[in-house]
Scaffold this active site. Structure first.
Site, PDB file in Angstrom:
ATOM      1  N   PHE A  41      41.807  43.808  33.841  1.00  0.00           N
ATOM      2  CA  PHE A  41      40.376  43.707  34.101  1.00  0.00           C
ATOM      3  C   PHE A  41      39.795  42.411  33.552  1.00  0.00           C
ATOM      4  O   PHE A  41      40.017  42.067  32.382  1.00  0.00           O
ATOM      5  CB  PHE A  41      39.617  44.849  33.412  1.00  0.00           C
ATOM      6  CG  PHE A  41      39.767  46.191  34.042  1.00  0.00           C
ATOM      7  CD1 PHE A  41      38.874  46.629  35.000  1.00  0.00           C
ATOM      8  CD2 PHE A  41      40.788  47.039  33.652  1.00  0.00           C
ATOM      9  CE1 PHE A  41      38.993  47.892  35.572  1.00  0.00           C
ATOM     10  CE2 PHE A  41      40.921  48.301  34.202  1.00  0.00           C
ATOM     11  CZ  PHE A  41      40.019  48.729  35.175  1.00  0.00           C
ATOM     12  N   ASP A  42      39.038  41.717  34.375  1.00  0.00           N
ATOM     13  CA  ASP A  42      38.089  40.767  33.819  1.00  0.00           C
ATOM     14  C   ASP A  42      37.087  41.565  32.985  1.00  0.00           C
ATOM     15  O   ASP A  42      36.956  42.788  33.141  1.00  0.00           O
ATOM     16  CB  ASP A  42      37.384  40.024  34.952  1.00  0.00           C
ATOM     17  CG  ASP A  42      36.308  39.082  34.441  1.00  0.00           C
ATOM     18  OD1 ASP A  42      36.586  38.329  33.491  1.00  0.00           O
ATOM     19  OD2 ASP A  42      35.188  39.117  34.981  1.00  0.00           O
ATOM     20  N   GLY A  43      36.355  40.891  32.117  1.00  0.00           N
ATOM     21  CA  GLY A  43      35.426  41.620  31.264  1.00  0.00           C
ATOM     22  C   GLY A  43      34.277  42.277  31.995  1.00  0.00           C
ATOM     23  O   GLY A  43      33.949  43.448  31.755  1.00  0.00           O
ATOM     24  N   LYS A 182      40.883  31.112  32.784  1.00  0.00           N
ATOM     25  CA  LYS A 182      41.021  31.365  34.215  1.00  0.00           C
ATOM     26  C   LYS A 182      40.167  30.347  34.978  1.00  0.00           C
ATOM     27  O   LYS A 182      39.118  29.954  34.483  1.00  0.00           O
ATOM     28  CB  LYS A 182      40.567  32.791  34.536  1.00  0.00           C
ATOM     29  CG  LYS A 182      41.406  33.874  33.878  1.00  0.00           C
ATOM     30  CD  LYS A 182      40.902  35.269  34.214  1.00  0.00           C
ATOM     31  CE  LYS A 182      39.543  35.544  33.613  1.00  0.00           C
ATOM     32  NZ  LYS A 182      39.030  36.880  33.960  1.00  0.00           N
ATOM     33  N   ALA A 205      41.189  43.361  38.566  1.00  0.00           N
ATOM     34  CA  ALA A 205      39.803  43.714  38.891  1.00  0.00           C
ATOM     35  C   ALA A 205      38.896  42.573  38.461  1.00  0.00           C
ATOM     36  O   ALA A 205      38.748  42.293  37.272  1.00  0.00           O
ATOM     37  CB  ALA A 205      39.406  45.004  38.181  1.00  0.00           C
TER      38      ALA A 205
END
Length: 255
Positions: A41-43, A182, A205
């Site tokens: 997951f991205d934050g 990223k 995600a």
């Protein structure tokens, strides 16, 4: 020039103008033969950033929205530029420097106390309302989960604690581990190394359009949690699925 650097520069060229999010028409079924066994997951698909911007507006009535937009844009531009130039600084430092610049850009008189209060708001964030139930379903289905985020581990720890999500995630994959933000492939590769799986078995995600493109180009089955209903970035690659919230990600994962 290496293939990794070409991929990175291709992504950055399309996104330096903004850190805004985007998404294609909604789809919610995983594509490909391999079953999803883990999710990185991205934050922000889980962590709700809106209180930060609400505090900016409360602090600078009528100008907080513009300040927030300038802050957010410069925040991510700095991550890309620092990665490209090999001058990594953690996301907390980048965020503070972006705020300082944004206030100057807006010609706002921001005190040190005000700056500190806005920064501390990042440590007060909680999960979106749909997060807990969706994450429990994924956990119960045996899907392993971890944050793969530009955030520092301390920022992620605070959000997990504030949201009562202890026990859901494996060790945080902060970009501090690889000293590259990223969409550099070194950042996405942390998921493969940590989960010990093929990339086709790890869904990513994303919250931002450029992040979805970066993860897809790396080779992850990618789902866009498109909470802003924004358009697709013009980066020559699209996520495998998109939806308005985490319930759509649950369907994408086949749970």
């Amino acid at each position: 020039m290496s293939a990794r650097r070409r991929d990175f520069l291709h992504l950055v060229a399309g996104v330096v103008a903004a850190a805004a999010i985007a998404a294609p028409s909604a789809r919610s079924q995983a594509q490909g033969a391999k079953k999803i066994r883990a999710i990185a997951f991205d934050g922000f698909p889980i962590i709700d950033p809106r209180p930060v911007f609400a505090k900016a507006e409360a602090m600078f009535p009528g100008r907080g929205g513009d300040l927030s937009n300038a802050w957010r844009t410069r925040q991510f531009e700095y991550t890309w530029l620092r990665t490209m130039s090999g001058s990594y600084a953690d996301f907390w430092q980048v965020t503070e420097q972006a705020l300082t610049f944004a206030a100057r850009l807006m010609k706002l008189e921001m005190s040190g106390t005000q700056r500190d209060q806005l920064m501390e708001s990042y440590l007060e964030l909680k999960a979106w309302p749909d997060a807990a139930a969706a994450l429990k379903r994924l956990k119960d289905a045996g899907i392993r989960m971890a944050f793969l985020s530009n955030f520092t581990a301390e920022m992620l720890d605070a959000a997990v604690r504030n949201s009562g999500l202890q026990g859901i995630f494996e060790a945080h994959l902060s970009t501090d581990r690889v000293q590259a933000f990223k969409p550099d492939p070194r950042a996405y590769r942390m998921g493969v190394d940590a989960f010990g799986m093929e990339r086709e078995e790890i869904a990513f995600a994303a919250f931002a359009g450029w992040d979805a493109a970066g993860a897809k180009r790396f080779g992850y089955p990618t789902f866009w949690v498109n909470r802003a209903n924004a358009p697709l970035e013009e980066l020559g690659v699209a996520p495998d699925g998109a939806g308005a919230g985490l319930q759509d990600l649950v369907a994408f994962a086949g749970v």
